[in-house]
Design a protein around this motif. Structure first.
Motif, PDB file in Angstrom:
ATOM      1  N   UNK A  78      39.798  38.502  38.062  1.00 60.16           N
ATOM      2  CA  UNK A  78      40.531  38.563  39.333  1.00 60.16           C
ATOM      3  C   UNK A  78      41.812  37.731  39.265  1.00 60.16           C
ATOM      4  N   UNK A  79      41.730  36.553  38.667  1.00 60.01           N
ATOM      5  CA  UNK A  79      42.911  35.692  38.575  1.00 60.01           C
ATOM      6  C   UNK A  79      43.987  36.322  37.707  1.00 60.01           C
ATOM      7  N   UNK A  80      43.587  36.864  36.565  1.00 65.24           N
ATOM      8  CA  UNK A  80      44.582  37.464  35.665  1.00 65.24           C
ATOM      9  C   UNK A  80      45.193  38.717  36.265  1.00 65.24           C
ATOM     10  N   UNK A  81      44.428  39.426  37.094  1.00 63.42           N
ATOM     11  CA  UNK A  81      44.963  40.588  37.792  1.00 63.42           C
ATOM     12  C   UNK A  81      46.125  40.180  38.692  1.00 63.42           C
ATOM     13  N   UNK A  82      46.053  38.916  39.174  1.00 63.13           N
ATOM     14  CA  UNK A  82      47.117  38.374  40.025  1.00 63.13           C
ATOM     15  C   UNK A  82      48.133  37.548  39.234  1.00 63.13           C
ATOM     16  N   UNK A  83      48.116  37.713  37.900  1.00 61.53           N
ATOM     17  CA  UNK A  83      49.045  36.987  37.021  1.00 61.53           C
ATOM     18  C   UNK A  83      48.902  35.469  37.131  1.00 61.53           C
ATOM     19  N   UNK A  84      47.668  35.021  37.347  1.00 60.95           N
ATOM     20  CA  UNK A  84      47.374  33.598  37.454  1.00 60.95           C
ATOM     21  C   UNK A  84      46.416  33.186  36.346  1.00 60.95           C
ATOM     22  N   UNK A  85      46.665  32.049  35.726  1.00 56.98           N
ATOM     23  CA  UNK A  85      45.759  31.532  34.696  1.00 56.98           C
ATOM     24  C   UNK A  85      44.716  30.654  35.386  1.00 56.98           C
TER      25      UNK A  85
END
Length: 373
Positions: free
Chosen positions: A284-291
């Motif tokens: 979910x985080x990577x889908x939002x471009x967040x590490x």
């Protein structure tokens, strides 16, 4: 130079002793691979333009990935980073995954080293551990890999558990030597909290592990390794001359590395960071471009203790001069704390380098902790 670790968090079933992060459902494998690719791109600056000399697929069970998925991950790394032409690229694999078709498919990837989780050549031991594979598959998988041209192979073994008699342990070691594997990792069975094995022991369904058995089988292993031309270059790792694991050796030498995937850790000399150990949250985080990582800025004490813990485990040892480059005067304090271990024969000194003796290796973690700042 630096390394990259890729955590593949899927397994067919849970080994009773394992506390690594994984899921026994591969339902979201495609989404996970896409998240891994995204994180590689987002983390491109963590290693500050270091050249990559090792890539390591760990887990979990990386051999659940197809050859095409492995290639896509490696291609993304090479697009983002400069990778040496002779990079060591390791894939951890379970014997049951390495059928002829898959081994041949991996041969057409950049992977050039297998780490095969054998653990034992006895079916009753493997069943006790809740391993997926059986003894015959273990031997066959090694031979299939060798026949396909994979000469650079390491195998894992476990000792110090109730079913493993000394006779069986000798057989496991002999079988590994017969297979002509140039690198061996052997670990004493440890009981980690919140594992099935810990629960079984807590409910008295299994006996606790025996420190005496573990020590005796450790010493048996040292003799057998030496007799068969293997060097113990780290507490749990043995190799033929010059056949070290380049990736793991870099961990112990304090080389920078980037960890990709849920639960993966990274280290760049100044900070340490670790990703969330949850597949859904990671995706979910990577889908939002967040590490999805926590970051710790390393203090002087952190850096000293990191060096003490890793270096003492190796044949290269702890150089007290390096301590003073981290914190002036640290070597004097460490030598004072180490005096009891010189006196009882646990630590030896050659010039500025301290190494554990065979006796000291039995207590490596305790000794390192006693020397911490």
């Amino acid at each position: 130079m630096a390394g990259i670790y890729i955590h593949i968090p899927f397994c067919k079933q849970a080994c009773h002793y394992c506390d690594f992060h994984f899921s026994t459902s591969a339902k979201y494998k495609d989404e996970m691979v896409q998240a891994l690719l995204k994180e590689i791109v987002l983390q491109k600056s963590y290693l500050t333009n270091e050249t990559i000399e090792t890539i390591y697929f760990g887990g979990g069970t990386p051999s659940v990935l197809s050859a095409d998925e492995i290639i896509s991950i490696i291609n993304t790394i090479t697009e983002i980073h400069t990778v040496t032409a002779d990079a060591e690229i390791t894939l951890e694999a379970n014997p049951d995954d390495l059928d002829r078709h898959k081994v041949n498919a991996y041969r057409h990837t950049p992977v050039n080293r297998f780490s095969i989780g054998i653990q034992s050549f006895f079916d009753d031991d493997l069943q006790w551990m809740n391993r997926v594979h059986r003894a015959a598959e273990a031997e066959a998988s090694v031979k299939r890999a060798q026949d396909a041209g994979f000469e650079n192979i390491t195998a894992d073994l476990i000792y110090g558990y109730p079913l493993l008699t000394d006779t069986k342990w000798k057989h496991n070691l002999s079988k590994i030597f017969e297979l002509g594997i140039p690198h061996i990792s052997a670990y004493s069975m440890t009981v980690e909290p919140q594992t099935a094995l810990a629960a079984f022991i807590g409910k008295k369904k299994q006996p606790p592990m025996s420190e005496q058995q573990s020590a005796e089988q450790f010493n048996m292993m040292l003799d057998a390794m030496q007799a068969n031309g293997f060097e113990q270059y780290e507490i749990s790792n043995f190799c033929k001359p010059g056949r070290y694991s380049r990736h793991n050796s870099n961990y112990w030498r304090g080389v920078k590395y980037l960890g990709i995937g849920p639960s993966a850790h990274s280290f760049n000399g100044e900070t340490r960071q670790w990703n969330v150990a949850n597949n859904a949250k990671y995706i979910a985080a990577l889908t939002q471009n967040t590490i999805p990582a926590e970051v710790e800025v390393l203090t002087e004490s952190n850096r000293l203790n990191e060096y003490i813990m890793t270096s003492l485990r190796t044949v290269w040892g702890l150089d007290i001069n390096k301590l003073d480059t981290i914190a002036p005067g640290a070597s004097t304090l460490l030598l004072k704390a180490a005096r009891p271990y010189f006196d009882d024969g646990s630590i030896s000194r050659t010039g500025s380098v301290l190494t554990l003796t065979p006796h000291g290796k039995l207590y490596a973690d305790n000794i390192a902790a006693a020397l911490f700042f």
